[in-house]
Design a protein around this motif. Structure first.
Motif, short mmCIF file in Angstrom:
data_model
loop_
_atom_site.label_atom_id
_atom_site.label_comp_id
_atom_site.label_asym_id
_atom_site.label_seq_id
_atom_site.Cartn_x
_atom_site.Cartn_y
_atom_site.Cartn_z
N ARG A 125 0.67 6.97 24.06
CA ARG A 125 0.24 8.34 24.41
C ARG A 125 -0.51 8.34 25.74
N GLN A 126 -1.37 7.35 25.94
CA GLN A 126 -2.13 7.26 27.19
C GLN A 126 -1.20 7.02 28.38
N MET B 158 -0.30 9.29 32.18
CA MET B 158 -0.58 8.74 33.51
C MET B 158 0.51 9.12 34.49
N THR B 159 0.12 9.15 35.76
CA THR B 159 1.10 9.44 36.81
C THR B 159 1.93 8.19 37.09
N ASP C 95 0.58 0.99 39.87
CA ASP C 95 -0.60 0.18 40.23
C ASP C 95 -0.97 -0.79 39.11
N ILE C 96 -0.98 -0.31 37.88
CA ILE C 96 -1.34 -1.17 36.75
C ILE C 96 -0.31 -2.30 36.59
#
Length: 147
Positions: free
Chosen positions: A111-112, A116-117, A123-124
């Motif tokens: 869900r998180q 996120m974009t 980036d992650i």
């Protein structure tokens, strides 16, 4: 699905039967769908894996999303699902609290990630590519499949 011990013994190596039985006994399997010829589950291992067992002409086959399945074939997650399926119709099997906590954490993470974009996700992922060869190979393989 009417699974019996000889189906399990025929499809799996003994080492996977032993590990699968331990996973089953620890409650690390959740039956998602149970039909006359097919069982679908999620099994907690290093990650949550999706497992499908199919009975066709009295032969048990299936697949799992774990890396071991793609490298070696029938795995411990499939064996754990087979054990869970043997007791499923008696309504005696339930996933453990440990499994439920892992599943809920995984669902919260998904869900998180959906919130996120694209830039945040890139980036992650980029931060962890050097640390995780499996992730790197997975990304490269998905690119090769698109070509």
């Amino acid at each position: 699905m009417k699974l019996q011990q000889h189906h399990i013994s025929t499809l799996f190596d003994q080492r996977y039967i032993d590990r699968g039985k331990a996973y089953f006994e620890e409650g690390l399997v959740e039956i998602i769908s149970f039909q006359a010829d097919k069982v679908t589950s999620r099994c907690a291992g290093t990650r949550l894996y999706r497992v499908e067992l199919v009975m066709k002409d009295s032969q048990l086959t299936g697949q799992c999303t774990c890396p071991a399945f793609s490298d070696f074939g029938p795995c411990k997650h499939m064996a754990a699902t087979a054990f869970a399926a043997t007791v499923h119709t008696r309504d005696t099997y339930r996933p453990s609290a440990v499994y439920i906590a892992r599943r809920d954490k995984f669902e919260a993470l998904k869900r998180q990630l959906r919130r996120m974009t694209k830039a945040e996700l890139i980036d992650i992922i980029a931060q962890h590519l050097g640390d995780d060869e499996e992730l790197t190979n997975s990304i490269l393989a998905s690119e090769e499949e698109r070509e």
